[in-house]
Design a protein around this motif. Structure first.
Motif, PDB file in Angstrom:
ATOM      1  N   SER A 144       0.813  -1.219   0.000  1.00 47.12           N
ATOM      2  CA  SER A 144       0.000   0.000   0.000  1.00 47.12           C
ATOM      3  C   SER A 144       0.845   1.266   0.000  1.00 47.12           C
ATOM      4  N   SER A 204       0.973   0.985  -4.235  1.00 44.94           N
ATOM      5  CA  SER A 204      -0.265   1.492  -4.834  1.00 44.94           C
ATOM      6  C   SER A 204      -0.678   2.850  -4.306  1.00 44.94           C
ATOM      7  N   TYR A 216      -2.315   3.314  -1.563  1.00 44.02           N
ATOM      8  CA  TYR A 216      -3.670   3.074  -1.046  1.00 44.02           C
ATOM      9  C   TYR A 216      -4.739   3.344  -2.110  1.00 44.02           C
ATOM     10  N   SER A 217      -4.366   3.266  -3.362  1.00 45.08           N
ATOM     11  CA  SER A 217      -5.299   3.550  -4.454  1.00 45.08           C
ATOM     12  C   SER A 217      -5.663   2.255  -5.178  1.00 45.08           C
ATOM     13  N   LEU A 218      -6.954   1.985  -5.291  1.00 47.93           N
ATOM     14  CA  LEU A 218      -7.390   0.797  -6.027  1.00 47.93           C
ATOM     15  C   LEU A 218      -6.975   0.889  -7.491  1.00 47.93           C
ATOM     16  N   ARG A 262     -10.038   4.152   1.719  1.00 49.83           N
ATOM     17  CA  ARG A 262      -8.906   3.474   1.091  1.00 49.83           C
ATOM     18  C   ARG A 262      -8.133   2.590   2.066  1.00 49.83           C
ATOM     19  N   ASP A 263      -8.042   3.001   3.330  1.00 52.23           N
ATOM     20  CA  ASP A 263      -7.320   2.200   4.316  1.00 52.23           C
ATOM     21  C   ASP A 263      -8.299   1.237   4.976  1.00 52.23           C
TER      22      ASP A 263
END
Length: 337
Positions: free
Chosen positions: A74, A104, A106-108, A195-196
Motif C-alpha cells: 500500500s 499502490s 492506497y489507491s485501487l 482506502r485504508d
C-alpha cells in the motif's frame, strides 16, 4: 545491436572468454551447484569482466518461469510492511526468485495499473497487501493463472490464498484492554477514508468494544494517506479541542501513536497519568528500546514468510495443507498506558 551501435554482451561471449560451452555458462547461471567449482569460478569471472547480465526472462520462457515474484504494497512511506517484504524476500530468494516491488499509494486504481505492469513481466506469483480490488484488477488476478497471496487481512472471498489476521478483532481487543485497565474516555485516531480498509476495520473494532460497555466513540483522523508520526501533533490538538477530558488514545498505527506521545510530552502532559497512548503494529519505535508504547503486536515477518511458502508450494504443485493462514495478534502493554 544497441541504439548507439554497441552490441550487447551475449552468452557466447562469456563462453568464449571462459573457454567453456554456452551450456556450461547456462548451468552456472541456473544450477551452479551442478558445475565444478573451478569451472564455475572461471565463468563467474568472465561474466564480471564482460559485465554480462543474464537474460532470465528468455531462459524462463522455455521453462515457463520468469523467476519473478510481484508484490504490491500500500505504501513505501512508513515501516508497516517492511518486515513482511523482508520475510517474503528471504523465503523466495532461497529458491532463486527475485522480487518485483511496487506501491499502490492506497489507491485501487494504482493497484490495477501496477498489476498490468507486473503481469506484463510474467511473474510466477503475486503478493498483495490489499484485499479490496477494482473489478478489473480482480479479473486480472483471477485470469493470470499465477499463484496469488493477499496479506495483512483475511478476506471473506480471497482471490486465491491469504495470510493475515482479523483487524477488527485486533482493534476490539486493544480497546477492551484499555477499558480493563480503567480508561473510559478513549479516542481513536486513524484514517477516515475508505482506502485504508485495514485501519477502518480496526476503528470498527474500537466502536464495538465501546458499545459493549455503553460508551460513545471519540474519533479523529484524516482521509489523506499515508498517516505518520508527523500527523501526531495536529491530531492531539484536535482531540484536546473536541474531547478535552480524553484519558486514552488508541491509534491505528504505531507511527501515529509515537507522534501523539511525543507531542503530549512537549506540551507537558503526563503520559500515561494525564493521557495514555496505544498504537498498532509493534514496530521498532514502539518497543522498549524506542518509546515503550502499548501496542498490538503483529507478526509482520511471519506474514511474509508464510506468503512465500504458499507461493513456492503452489508453483511446485505441492499439495497445500492450508491456503488461508491466520497469524493472529497480541496486545502488549507497556509504559505508555
Amino acid at each position: 545491436m544497441e541504439k548507439d551501435g554497441r552490441r550487447r554482451t551475449r552468452m557466447d561471449d562469456v563462453a568464449a572468454r571462459a573457454g567453456v560451452s554456452q551450456m556450461t555458462v547456462s548451468r552456472v547461471i541456473r544450477t551452479p551447484d551442478k558445475v565444478a567449482a573451478a569451472t564455475r569460478a572461471r565463468v563467474n569471472a568472465a561474466m564480471a569482466e564482460l559485465a554480462y547480465v543474464p537474460d532470465m526472462l528468455a531462459g524462463g520462457l522455455a521453462a515457463r518461469r520468469s523467476g519473478l515474484i510481484g508484490a504490491v504494497i500500500s505504501t513505501f512511506e512508513n515501516a508497516i510492511f517492511a518486515e513482511t517484504i523482508a520475510g517474503l524476500t528471504e523465503t523466495v530468494e532461497t529458491e532463486g526468485f527475485s522480487l518485483l516491488l511496487g506501491a499502490s499509494g492506497y489507491s485501487l486504481e494504482g493497484e490495477e495499473r501496477l498489476l498490468h505492469a507486473i503481469l506484463g513481466r510474467r511473474p510466477d506469483g503475486i503478493v498483495l497487501t490489499a484485499t479490496l480490488h477494482t473489478p478489473a484488477a480482480r479479473q486480472l488476478l483471477v485470469g493470470s493463472g499465477v499463484a496469488i497471496v493477499e496479506a495483512w487481512e483475511i478476506p471473506s472471498d480471497p482471490v486465491d490464498m491469504a495470510v493475515g489476521f482479523d483487524n477488527r478483532a485486533a482493534g476490539q481487543a486493544m480497546t477492551a484492554a484499555l477499558l480493563d485497565i480503567g480508561y473510559r474516555r478513549i479516542a481513536f485516531v486513524g484514517a477516515t477514508g475508505g482506502r485504508d480498509v485495514r485501519g477502518l476495520r480496526r476503528r470498527d473494532g474500537y466502536r464495538v468494544a465501546l458499545a459493549e460497555r455503553g460508551l460513545p466513540p471519540r474519533e479523529v483522523g484524516s482521509a489523506a494517506l499515508p498517516l505518520g508520526i508527523e500527523n501526531g501533533p495536529a491530531f492531539l490538538d484536535e482531540i484536546l479541542a473536541r474531547f478535552p477530558d480524553t484519558d486514552a488514545v488508541f491509534c491505528s498505527l504505531d507511527a501515529l501513536a509515537a507522534g501523539i506521545l511525543l507531542a503530549a510530552r512537549r506540551r507537558g502532559l503526563d503520559v500515561p497519568g494525564r493521557l495514555a497512548v496505544a498504537g498498532f503494529g509493534d514496530f521498532a519505535i514502539a518497543q522498549p528500546s524506542g518509546l515503550d508504547l502499548t501496542t498490538v503486536r503483529i507478526a509482520g515477518r511471519a506474514i511474509g514468510v508464510h506468503a512465500g511458502h504458499l507461493l513456492l508450494g503452489r508453483m511446485s504443485k505441492v499439495p497445500l495443507e492450508e491456503t488461508i493462514i491466520d497469524v493472529g495478534f497480541e496486545v502488549v502493554r507497556r509504559s505508555s498506558t
